[in-house]
Design a protein around this motif. Structure first.
Motif, PDB file in Angstrom:
ATOM      1  N   GLN A  25      44.992  39.342  94.980  1.00  0.00           N
ATOM      2  CA  GLN A  25      44.612  37.931  95.078  1.00  0.00           C
ATOM      3  C   GLN A  25      45.817  37.041  95.369  1.00  0.00           C
ATOM      4  O   GLN A  25      45.717  36.057  96.111  1.00  0.00           O
ATOM      5  CB  GLN A  25      43.916  37.497  93.791  1.00  0.00           C
ATOM      6  N   GLU A  32      32.055  31.195  95.576  1.00  0.00           N
ATOM      7  CA  GLU A  32      33.513  31.350  95.490  1.00  0.00           C
ATOM      8  C   GLU A  32      33.936  32.807  95.624  1.00  0.00           C
ATOM      9  O   GLU A  32      34.963  33.115  96.233  1.00  0.00           O
ATOM     10  CB  GLU A  32      34.016  30.770  94.164  1.00  0.00           C
ATOM     11  N   VAL A  33      33.148  33.714  95.032  1.00  0.00           N
ATOM     12  CA  VAL A  33      33.410  35.153  95.102  1.00  0.00           C
ATOM     13  C   VAL A  33      32.082  35.852  95.375  1.00  0.00           C
ATOM     14  O   VAL A  33      31.054  35.492  94.797  1.00  0.00           O
ATOM     15  CB  VAL A  33      34.013  35.691  93.779  1.00  0.00           C
ATOM     16  N   TYR A  75      36.510  36.782  99.069  1.00  0.00           N
ATOM     17  CA  TYR A  75      37.028  35.609  98.367  1.00  0.00           C
ATOM     18  C   TYR A  75      37.051  34.413  99.322  1.00  0.00           C
ATOM     19  O   TYR A  75      37.452  34.523 100.489  1.00  0.00           O
ATOM     20  CB  TYR A  75      38.454  35.850  97.866  1.00  0.00           C
ATOM     21  N   THR A 112      39.135  31.615  99.945  1.00  0.00           N
ATOM     22  CA  THR A 112      40.536  31.532  99.539  1.00  0.00           C
ATOM     23  C   THR A 112      40.895  30.223  98.855  1.00  0.00           C
ATOM     24  O   THR A 112      41.590  30.205  97.826  1.00  0.00           O
ATOM     25  CB  THR A 112      41.449  31.752 100.758  1.00  0.00           C
ATOM     26  N   LEU A 142      39.927  30.227  95.235  1.00  0.00           N
ATOM     27  CA  LEU A 142      40.368  31.333  94.385  1.00  0.00           C
ATOM     28  C   LEU A 142      41.262  30.899  93.219  1.00  0.00           C
ATOM     29  O   LEU A 142      41.100  31.404  92.102  1.00  0.00           O
ATOM     30  CB  LEU A 142      41.062  32.389  95.248  1.00  0.00           C
ATOM     31  N   GLN A 200      40.593  31.893  89.263  1.00  0.00           N
ATOM     32  CA  GLN A 200      41.567  32.609  88.444  1.00  0.00           C
ATOM     33  C   GLN A 200      41.815  31.916  87.102  1.00  0.00           C
ATOM     34  O   GLN A 200      42.120  32.585  86.112  1.00  0.00           O
ATOM     35  CB  GLN A 200      42.888  32.735  89.196  1.00  0.00           C
ATOM     36  N   TYR A 221      29.614  32.972  91.626  1.00  0.00           N
ATOM     37  CA  TYR A 221      29.695  34.412  91.850  1.00  0.00           C
ATOM     38  C   TYR A 221      28.344  34.931  92.354  1.00  0.00           C
ATOM     39  O   TYR A 221      27.317  34.772  91.693  1.00  0.00           O
ATOM     40  CB  TYR A 221      30.093  35.105  90.542  1.00  0.00           C
TER      41      TYR A 221
END
Length: 607
Positions: free
Chosen positions: A433, A474-475, A519, A521, A524, A528, A559
């Motif tokens: 990541q 986002e993911v 991802y 970006t 991200l 996290q 997600y």
């Protein structure tokens, strides 16, 4: 993961294992079980259904009029005897679906239908008459040696009369248990309701309850053009599998012996048995409906007819093998997809430097599909000072205490064994990541080196991002095993935390898989901030599996996931085996020093 394979049974009868003496939790008092009103008249029919209609022909099973056949699960019979004297000898002779004596907990046998509907008054008399055979038959002599036969029969008659009065009173007062609550959005069918296999697929919430409004086109989340601006945003709602106490007790009896290492605090044993059928064969493509049928077949969880539960809402949309079928693309679509992919996406393959054969396989496949790829080396925590290196680079928080995390993982509450490989795997994903953020590509696809993508991978990703993903994403996992959430389109689920599992366990057991992840970006770093502290929480070592941790916080991040039931889907996992799992098994640690001992490893994993 403890469900992947049970830890080796320790030789020490006290339960010591992995170099640390442990104490088993004290025996817990059995749950209070409602008496006769939880035993349905249709139990025999349910047992017949669960065993393919063969139980009535099995030796010792009796005929449909015998009450003993209507209480075939061992714990259901215990509920009968809880109103009088418990008769272990009689319980040991209860028939199961194989036709022989019930071998007790953990055996492969069917489970009938202990529900909250009650025994109607017109049916109580024959049922209680058969109960008398359990208490008062000449074959059941335990505890009667001190009485003359006449006295014993009077005692049995008195007990039976009291049971009859009690059962009739409960029949009048009984109210079916509710299957919904404020914390539960699904609508389970009434217990004991006859249903077909097709009827087991329905929506727990209708579309208006699941999907909200789409974002306005000028929303900042849609500014990068990496989503479908017309896709409505899903509404999240935690969903619990609510079961009556008797079902929970039956499931505990059936599953506890087989899953001896599972700590029982705040656990739903029916859900444990249900999920175990998914964990038993992770590479097959099976919808949850079939998984529940198998769990019921082996007596590990209720059938859908008895207590249906949908881990994925609206399963008819995406919890289907055919949803992953090969597609036909026009030449214009292929050209548009290729151009878009080159402009927006960067592909990475993550793997240990020593796993050269894996990298060669993955690289050759991507080259065949004309996909450029960057190789990111994984993190091998068997190397000296590797943890310090990971902390210096920010892949692991500087204040993370591995010694404490390993101690907790060894505890009887978690029973995880060594977690050295898991730590390396988590560190490697955060290393990847960091590379993604540094490179700055709008989209990043991180593949593990045992992933094999399909021929139209580029086209599928293009379609998924621009046609299906809502703008809050986002993911996105491209291969999610035992998925939990809500289908929002043909290929996507919105992942949700599994609140059937406690927080101390990181709600572990669903949404497994980091084989391929997309991802967004620019989003991200925000992900996290929630994800990394969860992964490196020393008091919750189950969270060190990055996919488990991400699913547990999916109500805080955007997600989404592609269910692995879809075949062929976006990718498949090869048969190289899990490097994380192999390293864990090869490492032996001993608290509090967490000294690592190296043992023989497969050649591709030798550092």
């Amino acid at each position: 993961r403890d469900e992947e394979s049970a830890p080796a049974m320790p030789e020490d009868p006290t339960g010591a294992g992995w170099g640390l003496q442990q104490e088993r939790p004290p025996a817990r008092q059995a749950a209070v079980v409602p008496p006769l009103q939880t035993l349905p008249q249709s139990s025999a029919a349910s047992s017949d259904s669960a065993s393919g209609g063969k139980s009535s022909d099995a030796p010792g099973a009796g005929n449909a009029q015998q009450g003993i056949a209507r209480c075939s699960p061992r714990m259901a019979c215990e509920a009968v005897t809880s109103t009088g004297r418990r008769s272990p000898r009689s319980l040991s002779r209860m028939p199961n679906n194989t036709g022989g004596p019930n071998p007790g907990a953990g055996a492969v046998s069917g489970v009938s239908s202990p529900t909250a509907q009650g025994v109607r008054g017109s049916e109580a008399a024959p049922f209680l008459t058969e109960a008398a055979t359990v208490f008062c038959s000449p074959e059941s002599t335990e505890g009667r040696q001190s009485f003359r036969p006449g006295v014993a029969m009077w005692i049995c008659a008195a007990i039976l009369a009291l049971v009859a009065v009690f059962a009739l009173a409960l029949t009048v007062a009984s109210v079916p248990a509710s299957s919904s609550s404020e914390a539960f959005s699904g609508r389970l069918p009434s217990a004991g309701t006859e249903q077909t296999a097709e009827a087991s697929i329905d929506n727990s919430r209708d579309e208006g309850e699941v999907l909200g409004e789409a974002l306005p086109p000028d929303s900042p989340l849609a500014a990068d053009g990496l989503c479908n601006v017309e896709a409505p945003l899903p509404r999240l709602k935690h969903r619990l599998w609510e079961l009556d106490p008797l079902w929970r007790r039956v499931c505990e009896e059936k599953n506890k012996a087989k899953n001896w290492w599972q700590y029982p605090l705040d656990r739903n044993w029916c859900w444990i048995g249900f999920k175990a059928q998914c964990h038993a064969d992770l590479k097959t493509h099976r919808p949850w409906r079939n998984i529940q049928e198998n769990a019921a077949k082996f007596g590990l969880a209720p059938s859908a007819n008895d207590s249906k539960y949908l881990p994925i809402e609206r399963p008819e949309l995406c919890d289907r093998v055919s949803a992953g079928a090969e597609r036909t693309w026009t030449s214009e679509e292929r050209a548009a997809a290729r151009k878009w992919f080159k402009d927006h996406a960067t592909v990475y393959v993550l793997g240990l430097p020593s796993a050269k054969k894996r990298w060669a396989m993955a690289h050759a496949r991507l080259k065949e599909l004309d996909i450029d790829v960057t190789h990111i080396f994984g993190v091998d925590m068997r190397k000296d000072d590797e943890l310090e290196v990971a902390k210096e680079h920010g892949w692991v928080p500087k204040d993370f205490n591995y010694t404490r995390s390993q101690e907790v993982a060894y505890s009887d509450k978690h029973s995880m064994g060594p977690i050295l490989g898991t730590l390396g795997c988590a560190s490697a994903h955060f290393k990847a990541q960091a590379q993604v953020i540094a490179d700055g590509s709008p989209l990043a696809i991180v593949l593990e080196d045992d992933s094999y993508v399909v021929s139209d991978f580029v086209e599928r990703v293009w379609h998924l991002v621009l046609r299906e993903l809502p703008c809050d994403w986002e993911v996105t996992s491209l291969y999610s095993r035992c998925p939990f959430g809500t289908c929002i389109s043909e290929h996507l689920t919105r992942v949700q935390p599994d609140t059937n599992e406690p927080e101390w366990r990181c709600r572990q057991g669903v949404n497994w898989g980091m084989q391929g992840v997309i991802y967004r970006t620019e989003r991200l770093p925000g992900v996290q901030r929630h994800w990394k502290p969860t992964v490196f929480d020393e008091e919750r070592p189950h969270c060190m599996d990055v996919d488990v941790a991400l699913a547990s916080i999916s109500d805080r991040v955007g997600y989404y996931a592609v269910p692995s039931v879809q075949d062929p889907g976006f990718l498949r996992e090869t048969d190289h085996g899990s490097a994380r799992w192999t390293i864990n098994q090869a490492a032996t640690t001993k608290p509090p020093t967490t000294t690592t001992l190296r043992t023989t490893l497969p050649p591709e994993l030798v550092p």
